[in-house]
Write a protein that holds these residues in place. Structure first.
Motif, short mmCIF file in Angstrom:
data_model
loop_
_atom_site.label_atom_id
_atom_site.label_comp_id
_atom_site.label_asym_id
_atom_site.label_seq_id
_atom_site.Cartn_x
_atom_site.Cartn_y
_atom_site.Cartn_z
N LYS A 320 0.83 -1.20 0.00
CA LYS A 320 0.00 0.00 0.00
C LYS A 320 0.87 1.26 0.00
CE LYS A 320 -4.08 -1.94 2.28
NZ LYS A 320 -4.94 -1.90 3.49
N ILE A 321 1.93 1.27 0.86
CA ILE A 321 2.83 2.43 0.90
C ILE A 321 3.50 2.63 -0.46
CG2 ILE A 321 4.93 3.32 1.97
CD1 ILE A 321 4.10 1.81 4.52
N GLN A 322 3.93 1.55 -1.08
CA GLN A 322 4.59 1.65 -2.38
C GLN A 322 3.62 2.14 -3.45
OE1 GLN A 322 6.37 -1.99 -3.60
NE2 GLN A 322 7.49 -1.09 -5.33
N ASP A 323 2.36 1.68 -3.41
CA ASP A 323 1.36 2.13 -4.38
C ASP A 323 1.07 3.62 -4.22
OD1 ASP A 323 1.21 -0.41 -5.38
OD2 ASP A 323 -0.55 -0.99 -4.19
N LEU A 328 1.70 9.23 -6.33
CA LEU A 328 2.20 10.61 -6.25
C LEU A 328 3.16 10.90 -7.40
CD1 LEU A 328 2.79 10.93 -2.39
CD2 LEU A 328 0.99 12.02 -3.74
N HIS A 329 4.04 9.93 -7.70
CA HIS A 329 4.99 10.11 -8.78
C HIS A 329 4.28 10.26 -10.13
CE1 HIS A 329 8.75 9.86 -10.94
NE2 HIS A 329 8.30 8.79 -11.63
N LEU A 330 3.26 9.44 -10.36
CA LEU A 330 2.50 9.52 -11.62
C LEU A 330 1.76 10.84 -11.74
CD1 LEU A 330 1.06 5.88 -11.86
CD2 LEU A 330 2.92 6.88 -13.21
N ARG A 335 1.31 16.13 -14.44
CA ARG A 335 1.28 17.59 -14.42
C ARG A 335 2.40 18.16 -15.29
NH1 ARG A 335 0.22 18.69 -7.93
NH2 ARG A 335 -1.97 17.96 -7.91
N GLU A 336 3.59 17.57 -15.20
CA GLU A 336 4.69 18.04 -16.04
C GLU A 336 4.37 17.84 -17.52
OE1 GLU A 336 8.10 15.97 -14.78
OE2 GLU A 336 8.32 17.05 -12.86
N ALA A 337 3.73 16.72 -17.88
CA ALA A 337 3.38 16.46 -19.27
C ALA A 337 2.35 17.46 -19.79
CB ALA A 337 2.84 15.03 -19.42
N GLU A 338 1.38 17.84 -18.93
CA GLU A 338 0.39 18.83 -19.34
C GLU A 338 1.05 20.18 -19.58
OE1 GLU A 338 -2.53 18.84 -16.33
OE2 GLU A 338 -3.41 16.90 -16.88
#
Length: 395
Positions: A320-323, A328-330, A335-338
């Motif tokens: 769960k912590i890893q997901d 958050l990373h995705l 946002r950077e892609a937009e």
């Protein structure tokens, strides 16, 4: 002074001059020129025909080919019909000729038979009295006084010694008949002797066959007796083997029953459910004797299950912590892609605006250049004679 050489005509080789002679024109050359002119006119009419050039199809030639093909097909059909009629005519002619040949042969045979019966009878031949036994069977009805020398039947000295010859012939015939009879009797006796010998040989063969048949029957009877004795011995041996097998099976069944009754399975001995295995390995459980696990084994299993459950819960928490970290990373990457897409779209709009301005400038320059060409440079427009000078030849 005038010399004789000056009076002769000057040679063209010396003076270098040739006189033109008017020769008649060759008609073959004129015909060839006229033929080439007519071919050129036909070629022009074919090439400069708008309908044929646009459609690309010579309808007249195709119609002509169709008509030629139909005419050829009709000619072939008529020719086949003529051949069929000719073949039927030939068949009928051959049949009629065969019938006439048969009738002619039958008529010829009947005429020949009638000629033989009328003009070539056996009794009319010169030697009919010798061959057919007709001597003295007919007599001359004409009086002897009216007959000439050609009608004589018997001449003087013709029948001399005929009686002696006949007696000698009869004696010779008798001797020949006697010799033939003796030969027949000898051959008949020889035939009887051969038949008697053949019958004796057949009797001997029949007697020998009967003796061989009797011996064969005795041999078969002895073989059957020996086979019956052998079968009886085999049957007795087989019966003894079956009795011994039943006694052995009864002993084995009794021993198995006694072993089953006295075994650890029937007595329910718990210690017999495990068997020691060498080499430091754990004991092997005998499935047919196992009565269930002990309380210590059950508590060990429960402890192991609880430990596995806690380990699985720790793994779920870590996942769960890893997901959450991946989400958050995705989100950050999206946002950077937009932002990047908005920046690229802005650059594209600026570039399109610059291209539109450049195209407008090019259009104004092109319009100004076209006006210069139409109004200042190309002021002399071509007439119809200018266009009529093209396509005047098929070449």
């Amino acid at each position: 002074r005038i010399s004789a050489a000056s009076l002769l005509p000057s040679s063209p080789l010396k003076t270098g001059k040739m006189h033109k002679v008017d020769l008649p024109a060759d008609p073959s050359i004129e015909k060839a020129v006229e033929r080439r002119r007519s071919a050129e006119a036909a070629r022009k009419a074919r090439i400069f025909n708008t309908r044929l050039r646009v459609m690309g199809l010579d309808v007249d030639a195709l119609n002509q080919q169709v008509q030629e093909r139909k005419h050829q097909r009709n000619m072939e059909m008529q020719r086949d019909k003529v051949f069929d009629k000719l073949r039927e005519y030939h068949d009928e002619a051959l049949l009629q000729q065969d019938i006439e040949e048969r009738e002619r042969r039958a008529a010829l045979n009947s005429d020949l038979t009638r000629y033989w019966a009328t003009h070539q009878r056996a009794e009319d031949s010169c030697d009919a009295d010798l061959k057919c036994g007709l001597k003295g069977a007919f007599s001359i009805t004409t009086p002897e006084g009216e007959l000439g020398p050609a009608s004589m039947q018997i001449f003087q000295g013709e029948g001399t010694g005929e009686e002696q010859k006949r007696r000698e012939q009869m004696k010779k015939t008798e001797r020949d008949l006697r010799a033939q009879k003796e030969d027949n009797e000898r051959s008949h006796m020889g035939q009887k002797r051969r038949e008697m010998l053949a019958s004796k040989e057949l009797m001997l063969q029949d007697l020998r066959g009967a003796q061989l048949h009797a011996l064969e029957e005795e041999c078969k009877k002895a073989a059957r007796i020996a086979l019956d004795n052998y079968n009886q011995a085999l049957a007795a041996e087989q019966a003894e083997k079956l009795k011994e097998q039943r006694r052995r099976e009864e002993r084995e069944n009794l021993a198995e029953t006694w072993h089953t009754l006295t075994s650890d399975m029937m007595t329910e001995c718990a210690e017999a459910a495990e068997r020691e295995v060498g080499g430091g390995r754990p004991p092997k459980v005998l499935i047919d004797r196992w009565k269930g696990m002990s309380p210590e084994q059950l508590s060990a299993i429960h402890r192991e299950r609880e430990e596995q459950r806690r380990e699985r819960q720790r793994q779920r928490d870590a996942e769960k912590i890893q997901d959450a970290a991946w989400e958050l990373h995705l989100l950050k990457m999206s946002r950077e892609a937009e932002e990047e897409e908005r920046r690229v779209a802005e650059l594209r709009r600026e570039k399109r605006a610059q291209t539109d301005l450049y195209n407008m400038q090019l259009a104004r320059e092109q319009q100004a250049y076209q006006e210069y060409l139409n109004k200042k440079l190309y002021t002399n427009k071509p007439t119809k004679e200018y266009f009529h000078q093209f396509n005047t030849s098929s070449r």
